[in-house]
Design a protein around this motif. Structure first.
Motif, PDB file in Angstrom:
ATOM      1  N   TRP A  50       0.843  -1.193   0.000  1.00 30.75           N
ATOM      2  CA  TRP A  50       0.000   0.000   0.000  1.00 30.75           C
ATOM      3  C   TRP A  50       0.883   1.250   0.000  1.00 30.75           C
ATOM      4  O   TRP A  50       0.664   2.182  -0.742  1.00 30.75           O
ATOM      5  CB  TRP A  50      -0.909  -0.007   1.228  1.00 30.75           C
ATOM      6  N   ARG A  51       1.923   1.238   0.841  1.00 31.65           N
ATOM      7  CA  ARG A  51       2.855   2.376   0.898  1.00 31.65           C
ATOM      8  C   ARG A  51       3.663   2.472  -0.394  1.00 31.65           C
ATOM      9  O   ARG A  51       3.851   3.558  -0.933  1.00 31.65           O
ATOM     10  CB  ARG A  51       3.797   2.227   2.096  1.00 31.65           C
ATOM     11  N   ASP A  52       4.148   1.350  -0.894  1.00 31.81           N
ATOM     12  CA  ASP A  52       4.974   1.345  -2.109  1.00 31.81           C
ATOM     13  C   ASP A  52       4.226   1.906  -3.309  1.00 31.81           C
ATOM     14  O   ASP A  52       4.800   2.625  -4.127  1.00 31.81           O
ATOM     15  CB  ASP A  52       5.478  -0.066  -2.421  1.00 31.81           C
ATOM     16  N   LYS A  53       2.940   1.592  -3.440  1.00 31.26           N
ATOM     17  CA  LYS A  53       2.140   2.080  -4.570  1.00 31.26           C
ATOM     18  C   LYS A  53       1.929   3.585  -4.515  1.00 31.26           C
ATOM     19  O   LYS A  53       1.624   4.215  -5.512  1.00 31.26           O
ATOM     20  CB  LYS A  53       0.780   1.385  -4.593  1.00 31.26           C
ATOM     21  N   ARG A  54       2.091   4.169  -3.340  1.00 37.75           N
ATOM     22  CA  ARG A  54       1.833   5.596  -3.168  1.00 37.75           C
ATOM     23  C   ARG A  54       3.107   6.436  -3.018  1.00 37.75           C
ATOM     24  O   ARG A  54       3.045   7.627  -2.795  1.00 37.75           O
ATOM     25  CB  ARG A  54       0.930   5.795  -1.953  1.00 37.75           C
ATOM     26  N   THR A  55       4.260   5.816  -3.183  1.00 37.23           N
ATOM     27  CA  THR A  55       5.524   6.538  -3.091  1.00 37.23           C
ATOM     28  C   THR A  55       5.670   7.446  -4.296  1.00 37.23           C
ATOM     29  O   THR A  55       5.547   7.016  -5.440  1.00 37.23           O
ATOM     30  CB  THR A  55       6.715   5.557  -3.033  1.00 37.23           C
ATOM     31  N   VAL A  56       5.915   8.716  -4.021  1.00 35.70           N
ATOM     32  CA  VAL A  56       6.047   9.707  -5.090  1.00 35.70           C
ATOM     33  C   VAL A  56       7.518   9.957  -5.411  1.00 35.70           C
ATOM     34  O   VAL A  56       7.895  10.116  -6.558  1.00 35.70           O
ATOM     35  CB  VAL A  56       5.374  11.033  -4.679  1.00 35.70           C
ATOM     36  N   ALA A  57       8.353   9.983  -4.377  1.00 38.76           N
ATOM     37  CA  ALA A  57       9.766  10.273  -4.568  1.00 38.76           C
ATOM     38  C   ALA A  57      10.575   9.579  -3.477  1.00 38.76           C
ATOM     39  O   ALA A  57      10.049   9.205  -2.441  1.00 38.76           O
ATOM     40  CB  ALA A  57      10.012  11.770  -4.513  1.00 38.76           C
ATOM     41  N   GLU A  58      11.839   9.446  -3.740  1.00 33.20           N
ATOM     42  CA  GLU A  58      12.744   8.855  -2.766  1.00 33.20           C
ATOM     43  C   GLU A  58      13.999   9.712  -2.726  1.00 33.20           C
ATOM     44  O   GLU A  58      14.533  10.080  -3.767  1.00 33.20           O
ATOM     45  CB  GLU A  58      13.110   7.428  -3.173  1.00 33.20           C
ATOM     46  N   ALA A  59      14.441  10.060  -1.544  1.00 35.27           N
ATOM     47  CA  ALA A  59      15.653  10.864  -1.395  1.00 35.27           C
ATOM     48  C   ALA A  59      16.831   9.941  -1.117  1.00 35.27           C
ATOM     49  O   ALA A  59      16.748   9.043  -0.279  1.00 35.27           O
ATOM     50  CB  ALA A  59      15.500  11.861  -0.260  1.00 35.27           C
ATOM     51  N   VAL A  60      17.910  10.158  -1.842  1.00 31.12           N
ATOM     52  CA  VAL A  60      19.137   9.399  -1.641  1.00 31.12           C
ATOM     53  C   VAL A  60      20.262  10.405  -1.415  1.00 31.12           C
ATOM     54  O   VAL A  60      20.444  11.320  -2.220  1.00 31.12           O
ATOM     55  CB  VAL A  60      19.456   8.512  -2.860  1.00 31.12           C
ATOM     56  N   PHE A  61      20.977  10.250  -0.332  1.00 34.60           N
ATOM     57  CA  PHE A  61      22.069  11.159  -0.004  1.00 34.60           C
ATOM     58  C   PHE A  61      23.391  10.461  -0.270  1.00 34.60           C
ATOM     59  O   PHE A  61      23.685   9.434   0.322  1.00 34.60           O
ATOM     60  CB  PHE A  61      21.985  11.592   1.456  1.00 34.60           C
ATOM     61  N   ASN A  62      24.192  11.035  -1.160  1.00 32.82           N
ATOM     62  CA  ASN A  62      25.486  10.445  -1.503  1.00 32.82           C
ATOM     63  C   ASN A  62      26.509  10.618  -0.388  1.00 32.82           C
ATOM     64  O   ASN A  62      27.264   9.709  -0.089  1.00 32.82           O
ATOM     65  CB  ASN A  62      26.021  11.051  -2.799  1.00 32.82           C
ATOM     66  N   ASP A  63      26.559  11.795   0.205  1.00 34.03           N
ATOM     67  CA  ASP A  63      27.492  12.086   1.281  1.00 34.03           C
ATOM     68  C   ASP A  63      26.744  12.724   2.442  1.00 34.03           C
ATOM     69  O   ASP A  63      26.905  13.914   2.713  1.00 34.03           O
ATOM     70  CB  ASP A  63      28.572  13.056   0.799  1.00 34.03           C
TER      71      ASP A  63
END
Length: 90
Positions: free
Chosen positions: A18-31
């Motif tokens: 349910w959460r995965d279907k509604r994910t709009v964006a994902e933040a990834v921090f390199n450093d």
């Protein structure tokens, strides 16, 4: 007890899909910068000691939860600046 409708979910019962279907964006921090736990008593002790002279200039005696959450933004900015610049490592 109120009737449970078709969209009712128990507290803690939200399925992963349910959460995965509604994910709009994902933040990834390199450093990513290290996290500073301003709620920790140990952090307060280290900051109070390392920033003693600056605390006097800012009108603060020690750093505690009340001072971190207080209205003195110069203090919170000084804490952030000292941590970001590497002056303080906890």
């Amino acid at each position: 007890m109120a009737e449970q409708g078709p969209h009712f979910l128990m507290v803690g019962g939200v399925p992963r899909d349910w959460r995965d279907k509604r994910t709009v964006a994902e933040a990834v921090f390199n450093d990513p910068l290290p996290f500073l736990d301003v709620e920790s008593a140990h952090t307060h002790e280290v900051l109070s000691s390392a920033m003693a002279a600056e605390l006097v200039d800012l009108g603060e005696g020690i750093i505690d939860v009340a001072s971190v959450r207080g209205r003195n933004r110069l203090l919170t900015r000084a804490i952030a600046g000292a941590h970001y610049s590497g002056v303080i490592e906890i």
